[in-house]
Design a protein around this motif. Sequence first.
Motif, PDB file in Angstrom:
ATOM      1  N   ASP A  33       0.762  -1.228   0.053  1.00 56.43           N
ATOM      2  CA  ASP A  33       0.119   0.170   0.035  1.00 56.43           C
ATOM      3  C   ASP A  33       0.898   1.185  -0.008  1.00 56.43           C
ATOM      4  OD1 ASP A  33      -2.081   1.887   0.307  1.00 56.43           O
ATOM      5  OD2 ASP A  33      -2.020   1.530   2.928  1.00 56.43           O
ATOM      6  N   VAL A  34       1.456   1.399  -1.401  1.00 52.06           N
ATOM      7  CA  VAL A  34       2.326   2.814  -1.309  1.00 52.06           C
ATOM      8  C   VAL A  34       1.490   3.947  -1.489  1.00 52.06           C
ATOM      9  CG1 VAL A  34       4.083   3.908  -2.763  1.00 52.06           C
ATOM     10  CG2 VAL A  34       4.339   1.409  -2.333  1.00 52.06           C
ATOM     11  N   CYS A 350      14.662   9.841   0.553  1.00 55.00           N
ATOM     12  CA  CYS A 350      13.657   9.216  -0.198  1.00 55.00           C
ATOM     13  C   CYS A 350      13.541   7.678  -0.225  1.00 55.00           C
ATOM     14  CB  CYS A 350      13.562   9.904  -1.702  1.00 55.00           C
ATOM     15  SG  CYS A 350      13.200  11.680  -1.699  1.00 55.00           S
ATOM     16  N   GLU A 351      14.891   6.999  -0.689  1.00 59.02           N
ATOM     17  CA  GLU A 351      14.849   5.490  -0.777  1.00 59.02           C
ATOM     18  C   GLU A 351      14.164   4.921   0.570  1.00 59.02           C
ATOM     19  OE1 GLU A 351      18.743   4.335  -2.101  1.00 59.02           O
ATOM     20  OE2 GLU A 351      18.559   5.732  -3.721  1.00 59.02           O
ATOM     21  N   ILE A 352      14.996   5.221   1.749  1.00 57.73           N
ATOM     22  CA  ILE A 352      14.369   4.880   2.907  1.00 57.73           C
ATOM     23  C   ILE A 352      12.921   4.882   3.255  1.00 57.73           C
ATOM     24  CG2 ILE A 352      14.871   4.635   5.276  1.00 57.73           C
ATOM     25  CD1 ILE A 352      17.614   5.633   4.933  1.00 57.73           C
ATOM     26  N   LEU A 353      12.674   6.293   2.808  1.00 57.94           N
ATOM     27  CA  LEU A 353      11.097   6.377   3.097  1.00 57.94           C
ATOM     28  C   LEU A 353      10.151   5.547   2.344  1.00 57.94           C
ATOM     29  CD1 LEU A 353       8.995   8.572   4.455  1.00 57.94           C
ATOM     30  CD2 LEU A 353       9.223  10.007   2.245  1.00 57.94           C
ATOM     31  N   LEU A 354      10.489   5.265   1.139  1.00 61.43           N
ATOM     32  CA  LEU A 354       9.574   4.348   0.393  1.00 61.43           C
ATOM     33  C   LEU A 354       9.804   3.005   0.795  1.00 61.43           C
ATOM     34  CD1 LEU A 354       7.988   4.026  -2.197  1.00 61.43           C
ATOM     35  CD2 LEU A 354      10.108   3.709  -3.640  1.00 61.43           C
ATOM     36  N   GLU A 355      11.132   2.393   1.069  1.00 61.25           N
ATOM     37  CA  GLU A 355      11.233   1.171   1.584  1.00 61.25           C
ATOM     38  C   GLU A 355      10.610   0.857   2.931  1.00 61.25           C
ATOM     39  OE1 GLU A 355      15.344   0.552   0.851  1.00 61.25           O
ATOM     40  OE2 GLU A 355      15.086   0.886  -1.332  1.00 61.25           O
ATOM     41  N   LYS A 356      10.687   1.859   3.767  1.00 63.45           N
ATOM     42  CA  LYS A 356      10.285   1.548   5.169  1.00 63.45           C
ATOM     43  C   LYS A 356       8.847   2.070   5.586  1.00 63.45           C
ATOM     44  CE  LYS A 356      13.051   1.841   8.836  1.00 63.45           C
ATOM     45  NZ  LYS A 356      13.646   2.204   9.765  1.00 63.45           N
ATOM     46  N   HIS A 357       8.514   3.021   4.835  1.00 58.42           N
ATOM     47  CA  HIS A 357       7.441   3.557   5.153  1.00 58.42           C
ATOM     48  C   HIS A 357       6.147   3.676   3.983  1.00 58.42           C
ATOM     49  CE1 HIS A 357       8.311   4.960   9.109  1.00 58.42           C
ATOM     50  NE2 HIS A 357       9.493   5.092   8.703  1.00 58.42           N
ATOM     51  N   LYS A 389       0.961  11.334   7.242  1.00 56.07           N
ATOM     52  CA  LYS A 389       1.130  10.722   8.703  1.00 56.07           C
ATOM     53  C   LYS A 389       2.177   9.785   8.774  1.00 56.07           C
ATOM     54  CE  LYS A 389      -3.228  10.374  10.943  1.00 56.07           C
ATOM     55  NZ  LYS A 389      -4.239   9.610  10.354  1.00 56.07           N
ATOM     56  N   ARG A 390       2.420   9.114   7.641  1.00 54.61           N
ATOM     57  CA  ARG A 390       3.817   8.106   7.536  1.00 54.61           C
ATOM     58  C   ARG A 390       4.982   9.064   7.582  1.00 54.61           C
ATOM     59  NH1 ARG A 390       1.734   3.782   2.973  1.00 54.61           N
ATOM     60  NH2 ARG A 390      -0.008   3.057   3.966  1.00 54.61           N
ATOM     61  N   GLY A 392       5.571  11.799   8.518  1.00 56.95           N
ATOM     62  CA  GLY A 392       5.854  12.228   9.878  1.00 56.95           C
ATOM     63  C   GLY A 392       6.346  11.153  10.791  1.00 56.95           C
ATOM     64  N   ALA A 393       5.836  10.145  10.567  1.00 60.20           N
ATOM     65  CA  ALA A 393       6.310   9.028  11.460  1.00 60.20           C
ATOM     66  C   ALA A 393       7.812   8.818  11.127  1.00 60.20           C
ATOM     67  CB  ALA A 393       5.689   7.633  11.400  1.00 60.20           C
ATOM     68  N   PHE A 394       8.248   8.989   9.968  1.00 60.67           N
ATOM     69  CA  PHE A 394       9.535   8.828   9.519  1.00 60.67           C
ATOM     70  C   PHE A 394      10.518   9.865  10.186  1.00 60.67           C
ATOM     71  CE2 PHE A 394      13.017   9.211   5.656  1.00 60.67           C
ATOM     72  CZ  PHE A 394      13.497   8.275   6.177  1.00 60.67           C
ATOM     73  N   LEU A 395      10.220  11.074  10.215  1.00 57.86           N
ATOM     74  CA  LEU A 395      10.737  12.169  10.855  1.00 57.86           C
ATOM     75  C   LEU A 395      10.966  11.996  12.201  1.00 57.86           C
ATOM     76  CD1 LEU A 395       9.218  15.448   8.995  1.00 57.86           C
ATOM     77  CD2 LEU A 395      11.222  13.737   8.265  1.00 57.86           C
ATOM     78  N   GLU A 396      10.007  11.420  12.925  1.00 57.18           N
ATOM     79  CA  GLU A 396       9.843  11.341  14.292  1.00 57.18           C
ATOM     80  C   GLU A 396      11.233  10.139  14.480  1.00 57.18           C
ATOM     81  OE1 GLU A 396       7.771  12.971  16.019  1.00 57.18           O
ATOM     82  OE2 GLU A 396       8.802  11.987  17.869  1.00 57.18           O
ATOM     83  N   GLU A 397      11.257   9.220  13.809  1.00 65.03           N
ATOM     84  CA  GLU A 397      12.319   8.238  13.946  1.00 65.03           C
ATOM     85  C   GLU A 397      13.703   8.790  13.634  1.00 65.03           C
ATOM     86  OE1 GLU A 397      10.144   4.423  11.786  1.00 65.03           O
ATOM     87  OE2 GLU A 397      12.104   4.939  11.047  1.00 65.03           O
ATOM     88  N   LEU A 398      13.877   9.946  13.017  1.00 64.16           N
ATOM     89  CA  LEU A 398      14.991  10.542  12.724  1.00 64.16           C
ATOM     90  C   LEU A 398      15.451  11.475  13.597  1.00 64.16           C
ATOM     91  CD1 LEU A 398      14.738  11.043   8.811  1.00 64.16           C
ATOM     92  CD2 LEU A 398      15.948   9.245   9.997  1.00 64.16           C
TER      93      LEU A 398
END
Length: 400
Positions: A33-34, A350-357, A389-390, A392-398
């Motif tokens: 679900d991208v 961008c790669e990590i954001l796509l692969e993980k989130h 939302k996703r 934002g969740a990635f930024l939170e991890e960073l």
Amino acid sequence: MSIKISNRLKLVQPSPTLTISNKANEMIAQGIDVVNFGVGEPDFNTPEYIKRAAIDAIEANFTRYTANAGIPELRRAICNKLLRDNHLKYEPKQILVSPGAKAAILNVLIAVCDVQDQVLMPAPYWVSYPYQAILANAEPVIIPTSEENNYKLTALALEEAIKTHPCSKVLLLNSPNNPTGAVYTKKELEEIAEICLKYKILVISDEIYERLVYDDTEHISIASISPEMQEQTIVINGVSKAYAMTGWRLGYAAGPSNIIAAAGRVQEHATSCVNSITQKACVVALTEEDDSIENMRKEFEKRRNFLFTELNKLPHINCFKPQGAFYIMPNIGWYLEHNKQYINDCDQFCEILLEKHYVALVSGTSFGLDTNVRFSYANSMENLEKGVKRFGAFLEELKP
Ligand SMILES: Cc1ncc(COP(=O)(O)O)c(C=O)c1O
């Protein structure tokens, strides 16, 4: 036998916006679900009245080659449009209809550039501009802009660039802008025009997002600044974005007849005329508008407001309010700065954001701005909500 690819082509890379979209689509095909913010085309269907005109053209057997530069009624419709919307008077012989605005720009560049000529473009720029300059045998010259200036070219920066690049011949200007959504004001265009006239720089003014402007923003063509400037400008426009017609392939160039004729000769030996059916549909698109066009614009404005508000709520995110197009380009510099140990650059972000989130964005590196990422809001509100939302969740991890 391995045939060597030309040296010129070695400098030309695949379109990064298509690459990210392809990767996102592959993941979607695998059932993931991208949320795809990479898309550069409206998510609406072509309006019914335009489709009807194409069906009528097929039924009337309007299916043969047409004049290379476009059917006379379409070139007249484009002249009327330019007068009505941009206060610009052209004759049909000053119009070249091409298979997309992209092709129109390339035809003009090939028509005017010689080896060693320099093509100026402010960064961030649309991904194809530098490669189009290379394909035309010219040298792309990137002019940096600043965040304080909403990433717009200033007359001062332009003059500096021209002074240090004595073979400057063309300025590629794009307003409303892809990727930033910035729209140049009349005053800014007047200042840029003054420099272009002083140094005899031809402006290729890419106005493909003209109809997608928000709040009380007005789109102004630099060609309308003065009759002298009109003589030194090629206006580029088309139907892809405003009429949701990306797949139909029609754009056009308007300008001095000698340049248009030369660009027409390029087209004659490259692609020939645009699809005859598309041309008929575009006569109707440009003359008989219904409210579907304005409804799409309003929907984009609603989404822009949502994304701008939500992105600016995120900590350490700087986001300038786009006035046009359907992109927004937040600065993620703080996160890159604080995560150097495991994120090298914007591309990797961008790669990590796509692969993980499962969120697809286009890295600013592709546009010559390596601190920002581009969201396209040609996507449903539901997806925008989920995607932010996703993100934002990635930024939170960073956060360190
Ligand atoms: C700034 C800009 N110019 C031109 C184009 C190409 O438009 P067309 O579909 O008419 O070739 C695009 C498409 O993404 C664009 O963003």
